[in-house]
Design a protein around this motif. Sequence first.
Motif, mmCIF file in Angstrom:
data_model
loop_
_atom_site.group_PDB
_atom_site.id
_atom_site.type_symbol
_atom_site.label_atom_id
_atom_site.label_comp_id
_atom_site.label_asym_id
_atom_site.label_seq_id
_atom_site.Cartn_x
_atom_site.Cartn_y
_atom_site.Cartn_z
ATOM 1 N N ASP A 21 0.727 -1.233 0.031
ATOM 2 C CA ASP A 21 0.036 0.186 0.110
ATOM 3 C C ASP A 21 0.907 1.331 -0.092
ATOM 4 N N GLY A 22 2.124 1.189 0.325
ATOM 5 C CA GLY A 22 3.143 2.316 0.203
ATOM 6 C C GLY A 22 4.242 1.863 0.728
ATOM 7 N N ASP A 23 5.473 2.821 0.421
ATOM 8 C CA ASP A 23 6.797 2.417 0.698
ATOM 9 C C ASP A 23 7.278 2.644 2.089
ATOM 10 N N SER A 24 6.348 3.435 3.083
ATOM 11 C CA SER A 24 6.713 3.745 4.145
ATOM 12 C C SER A 24 5.674 3.843 5.283
ATOM 13 N N LEU A 25 6.165 3.796 6.465
ATOM 14 C CA LEU A 25 5.034 4.244 7.488
ATOM 15 C C LEU A 25 4.375 5.636 7.272
ATOM 16 N N GLU A 26 5.199 6.282 6.875
ATOM 17 C CA GLU A 26 4.801 7.815 6.885
ATOM 18 C C GLU A 26 3.684 7.680 5.648
ATOM 19 N N GLU A 27 3.924 7.010 4.580
ATOM 20 C CA GLU A 27 3.181 6.920 3.589
ATOM 21 C C GLU A 27 1.979 6.619 3.795
ATOM 22 N N ILE A 28 1.841 5.258 4.499
ATOM 23 C CA ILE A 28 0.620 4.580 4.871
ATOM 24 C C ILE A 28 -0.237 5.430 5.583
ATOM 25 N N PHE A 29 0.638 6.181 6.732
ATOM 26 C CA PHE A 29 -0.116 6.811 7.612
ATOM 27 C C PHE A 29 -0.876 8.095 7.133
ATOM 28 N N ARG A 30 -0.075 8.758 6.310
ATOM 29 C CA ARG A 30 -0.925 10.053 5.431
ATOM 30 C C ARG A 30 -1.968 9.543 4.702
ATOM 31 N N LYS A 31 -2.001 8.525 4.164
ATOM 32 C CA LYS A 31 -2.878 7.861 3.064
ATOM 33 C C LYS A 31 -4.176 7.624 3.866
ATOM 34 N N ARG A 32 -4.141 7.198 5.028
ATOM 35 C CA ARG A 32 -5.235 6.553 5.891
ATOM 36 C C ARG A 32 -5.716 7.735 6.902
ATOM 37 N N HIS A 33 -4.955 8.743 7.124
ATOM 38 C CA HIS A 33 -5.422 9.703 8.152
ATOM 39 C C HIS A 33 -5.418 11.243 7.521
ATOM 40 N N VAL A 34 -5.544 11.383 6.386
ATOM 41 C CA VAL A 34 -5.114 12.552 5.668
ATOM 42 C C VAL A 34 -6.574 13.559 6.092
ATOM 43 N N ASN A 35 -7.509 13.008 6.197
ATOM 44 C CA ASN A 35 -8.839 13.994 6.640
ATOM 45 C C ASN A 35 -9.440 13.574 8.005
ATOM 46 N N ALA A 36 -8.763 12.569 8.865
ATOM 47 C CA ALA A 36 -9.528 12.169 9.792
ATOM 48 C C ALA A 36 -8.727 12.861 11.366
ATOM 49 N N LEU A 37 -9.422 14.076 11.412
ATOM 50 C CA LEU A 37 -8.749 14.966 12.421
ATOM 51 C C LEU A 37 -9.104 14.257 13.699
ATOM 52 N N ASP A 38 -10.160 13.731 13.873
ATOM 53 C CA ASP A 38 -10.721 13.380 15.397
ATOM 54 C C ASP A 38 -9.663 12.167 15.587
ATOM 55 N N GLU A 39 -9.838 11.021 14.685
ATOM 56 C CA GLU A 39 -8.803 10.008 14.844
ATOM 57 C C GLU A 39 -7.387 10.297 15.137
#
Length: 108
Positions: A21-39
């Motif tokens: 799904d991505g090359d790094s922890l950062e990339e995965i994190f950003r993909k999954r949480h880009v608009n999820a302010l509360d989460e």
Amino acid sequence: MMYEYLRKFFAGGMHQDWDLDGDSLEEIFRKRHVNALDESRRILQEIEMMLSSDLSEEEIDHLVTIQWRSGYEPDEDTETWRGVLRDMIGYIHDMHPELADGERREKE
């Protein structure tokens, strides 16, 4: 349950084939949480709780890789779990500067 949002991220997002799904922890994190302010706020709180705990690196590793069955592990030569968690704080602050600003106000 303690660390519910961190568990969901590592168990669900960082599964054994996470690198498809991505090359790094950062990339995965950003993909999954880009608009999820509360989460992201909740993950930030849980990271801070974990960092302020007396859990050892080995205990954090056991929690994430054994109990939560995450496929992600820090690079053994350059990373620690605490370092990974601090990096995640940076990702959250980059995506949601208002969380970083609120945190700074609380500390002043």
